[in-house]
Design an enzyme around this catalytic site. Sequence first.
Site, PDB file in Angstrom:
ATOM      1  N   GLU A   1      28.785   5.303  43.475  1.00 46.08           N
ATOM      2  CA  GLU A   1      27.788   5.257  44.550  1.00 46.08           C
ATOM      3  C   GLU A   1      28.530   5.244  45.894  1.00 46.08           C
ATOM      4  O   GLU A   1      29.600   4.628  46.032  1.00 46.08           O
ATOM      5  CB  GLU A   1      26.857   4.043  44.398  1.00 46.08           C
ATOM      6  CG  GLU A   1      25.667   4.167  45.342  1.00 46.08           C
ATOM      7  CD  GLU A   1      24.494   3.246  45.012  1.00 46.08           C
ATOM      8  OE1 GLU A   1      24.621   2.379  44.134  1.00 46.08           O
ATOM      9  OE2 GLU A   1      23.441   3.407  45.668  1.00 46.08           O
TER      10      GLU A   1
ATOM     11  N   HIS B   1      30.832  -6.322  46.744  1.00 47.71           N
ATOM     12  CA  HIS B   1      29.992  -6.693  47.884  1.00 47.71           C
ATOM     13  C   HIS B   1      30.029  -8.216  48.041  1.00 47.71           C
ATOM     14  O   HIS B   1      29.830  -8.947  47.048  1.00 47.71           O
ATOM     15  CB  HIS B   1      28.526  -6.314  47.660  1.00 47.71           C
ATOM     16  CG  HIS B   1      28.259  -4.832  47.631  1.00 47.71           C
ATOM     17  ND1 HIS B   1      28.474  -3.995  48.696  1.00 47.71           N
ATOM     18  CD2 HIS B   1      27.760  -4.042  46.645  1.00 47.71           C
ATOM     19  CE1 HIS B   1      28.133  -2.754  48.365  1.00 47.71           C
ATOM     20  NE2 HIS B   1      27.702  -2.755  47.132  1.00 47.71           N
TER      21      HIS B   1
ATOM     22  N   HIS C   1      25.984  -0.421  37.996  1.00 46.73           N
ATOM     23  CA  HIS C   1      24.585  -0.175  38.268  1.00 46.73           C
ATOM     24  C   HIS C   1      24.202   1.296  38.062  1.00 46.73           C
ATOM     25  O   HIS C   1      23.029   1.657  38.124  1.00 46.73           O
ATOM     26  CB  HIS C   1      24.355  -0.673  39.710  1.00 46.73           C
ATOM     27  CG  HIS C   1      23.413  -0.005  40.604  1.00 46.73           C
ATOM     28  ND1 HIS C   1      23.743   0.547  41.805  1.00 46.73           N
ATOM     29  CD2 HIS C   1      22.096   0.184  40.457  1.00 46.73           C
ATOM     30  CE1 HIS C   1      22.687   1.030  42.382  1.00 46.73           C
ATOM     31  NE2 HIS C   1      21.669   0.829  41.604  1.00 46.73           N
TER      32      HIS C   1
ATOM     33  N   HIS D   1      33.011   2.680  40.476  1.00 48.13           N
ATOM     34  CA  HIS D   1      31.604   3.107  40.624  1.00 48.13           C
ATOM     35  C   HIS D   1      31.529   4.130  41.746  1.00 48.13           C
ATOM     36  O   HIS D   1      32.123   3.946  42.811  1.00 48.13           O
ATOM     37  CB  HIS D   1      30.770   1.858  40.936  1.00 48.13           C
ATOM     38  CG  HIS D   1      29.327   2.083  41.217  1.00 48.13           C
ATOM     39  ND1 HIS D   1      28.581   3.086  40.652  1.00 48.13           N
ATOM     40  CD2 HIS D   1      28.459   1.382  42.014  1.00 48.13           C
ATOM     41  CE1 HIS D   1      27.331   3.008  41.092  1.00 48.13           C
ATOM     42  NE2 HIS D   1      27.239   1.989  41.927  1.00 48.13           N
TER      43      HIS D   1
ATOM     44  N   TYR E   1      20.127  -9.840  46.040  1.00 48.15           N
ATOM     45  CA  TYR E   1      20.849  -8.659  45.537  1.00 48.15           C
ATOM     46  C   TYR E   1      20.432  -8.364  44.097  1.00 48.15           C
ATOM     47  O   TYR E   1      20.121  -7.217  43.740  1.00 48.15           O
ATOM     48  CB  TYR E   1      22.366  -8.926  45.613  1.00 48.15           C
ATOM     49  CG  TYR E   1      23.180  -7.710  45.296  1.00 48.15           C
ATOM     50  CD1 TYR E   1      23.561  -6.817  46.284  1.00 48.15           C
ATOM     51  CD2 TYR E   1      23.555  -7.428  43.990  1.00 48.15           C
ATOM     52  CE1 TYR E   1      24.289  -5.678  45.993  1.00 48.15           C
ATOM     53  CE2 TYR E   1      24.278  -6.299  43.684  1.00 48.15           C
ATOM     54  CZ  TYR E   1      24.640  -5.426  44.684  1.00 48.15           C
ATOM     55  OH  TYR E   1      25.349  -4.295  44.381  1.00 48.15           O
TER      56      TYR E   1
ATOM     57  N   ASP F   1      29.477  -3.762  41.529  1.00 49.58           N
ATOM     58  CA  ASP F   1      28.187  -4.260  42.039  1.00 49.58           C
ATOM     59  C   ASP F   1      27.769  -5.600  41.418  1.00 49.58           C
ATOM     60  O   ASP F   1      27.087  -6.406  42.077  1.00 49.58           O
ATOM     61  CB  ASP F   1      27.073  -3.245  41.740  1.00 49.58           C
ATOM     62  CG  ASP F   1      27.018  -2.102  42.751  1.00 49.58           C
ATOM     63  OD1 ASP F   1      27.486  -2.276  43.878  1.00 49.58           O
ATOM     64  OD2 ASP F   1      26.490  -1.044  42.386  1.00 49.58           O
TER      65      ASP F   1
ATOM     66  N   HIS G   1      19.829   1.556  51.791  1.00 50.38           N
ATOM     67  CA  HIS G   1      18.860   2.453  51.148  1.00 50.38           C
ATOM     68  C   HIS G   1      17.481   1.800  50.929  1.00 50.38           C
ATOM     69  O   HIS G   1      16.904   1.831  49.853  1.00 50.38           O
ATOM     70  CB  HIS G   1      19.406   3.153  49.903  1.00 50.38           C
ATOM     71  CG  HIS G   1      19.811   2.315  48.710  1.00 50.38           C
ATOM     72  ND1 HIS G   1      19.089   1.254  48.260  1.00 50.38           N
ATOM     73  CD2 HIS G   1      20.863   2.458  47.866  1.00 50.38           C
ATOM     74  CE1 HIS G   1      19.683   0.762  47.186  1.00 50.38           C
ATOM     75  NE2 HIS G   1      20.757   1.464  46.933  1.00 50.38           N
TER      76      HIS G   1
HETATM   77 FE1  FEO Z   1      25.671   0.795  43.158  1.00 50.30          FE
HETATM   78 FE2  FEO Z   1      27.276  -1.017  45.703  1.00 50.30          FE
HETATM   79  O1  FEO Z   1      26.681   0.520  44.742  1.00 50.30           O
END
Ligand code: FEO
Length: 396
Positions: free
Chosen positions: A80, A225, A145, A78, A192, A164, A24
């Site tokens: 997202e 991640h 997040h 989460h 990050y 995250d 993004h």
């Molecule tokens: Fe806030 Fe890895 O998504």
Amino acid sequence: MVEVTLKDGVNWVGVVDWTLRDFHGYITYRGATYNSYLILDEKTALVDTVKGTFSGELAEKISELTSLEKIDYIIINHVEMDHSSGLPAIAKLAKNAKIIASTRGKDALIKHYGPEFERVETVKTGDEIKLGKRTLRFIEAPMIHWPDSMFTYLVEDKILMPNDAFGQHLATSGRFDDEVDEHTLMEEAATYYANILMPLAPLIARKIQEIQQMGIPIDMIAPSHGIIWRKNPDKIIKAYLDWTSGAANKNKVTVVFDTMWGSTEKMARAIVDGAASQSVEVKLLKLRGSSNSEVMTEILDSKAVIVGSPTIHNGIFPTVGGFLTDATGLKPKGKLWGFFGSFGWGGGAVKGMVETAKNAGFEVYPQSVEAKYIPDAGELKKCFEFGQQIAQKIKV
Ligand code: FEO
């Protein structure tokens, strides 16, 4: 599939997105991963899914360890879409699984994927699910997040799964911090943090403090991640405390600019020379050549940021304007900002940049430097002195 085991019965079943270069708008030169964890006990739990395009790969990995129909719980830390867009496909296959999320997570799942997610069961901080020998404990973490975010803690294994938080966009064959180059890992962790989490610094600091006060032991941090912090989870916790408090800020000046016919670039180079003459670390980045993500990483541990723009249409050059939109949104703390630029017949860029920075609440150095058409020797001397003065000020 090569099995990746965090502890006996706790398996990584995520995917590596080796070729992702744009998350993004955040430029991911080293790719990304979407980590998902399968916990095998008397009951089976899957913590987080993956990006939807990889749901088939996730299903295959799970089916090499157990039948998807045997999954009892799918935990959605989460919503997202990099973590949840694989959920609709996985939920169809894991037809006996209860789906668990925070209250705001449930609302977001319904809004993203439809009314079938009305069946999601909600948890709050302190709630637990017994799997057998293991217990899942939930810790709500709103705005780390998104409002829905929560952490899952495996009590007996002492593994924190904070989604995250503590992550990095880093595609590697290694899954653990002792299997990858430490410098690369910390650079990506910083990138990050700078590009995703920096505006949330006060909330993150408070959440780390809250977890420390809970006194829960942490052997491993398994984010959603990048790599899993197995060897030294304290290292990333300390880095986060330093970034959130500003303790990581050092005597470093980051100069960022763009240029039309080279005048602003000449000014930038003179400013760099002036700052460097004061024995501080200096970085120079041109915006058409460096991504905003790279620039924000350099800014993370800088005490001063000096931004240059030529004037175009009586205002800020577009790449510089875009960068300032990003930077003011990410709200880096404790920086001194300086501005400079060139113009032809009427200025506007420097005034616009100063106003933008002041409106964002940034500390702005009271003087700026401007040059008409081509900077002459006197104007370049002023640029050198401008760099010198800002470097001196951050060293105090
Ligand atoms: Fe806030 Fe890895 O998504």
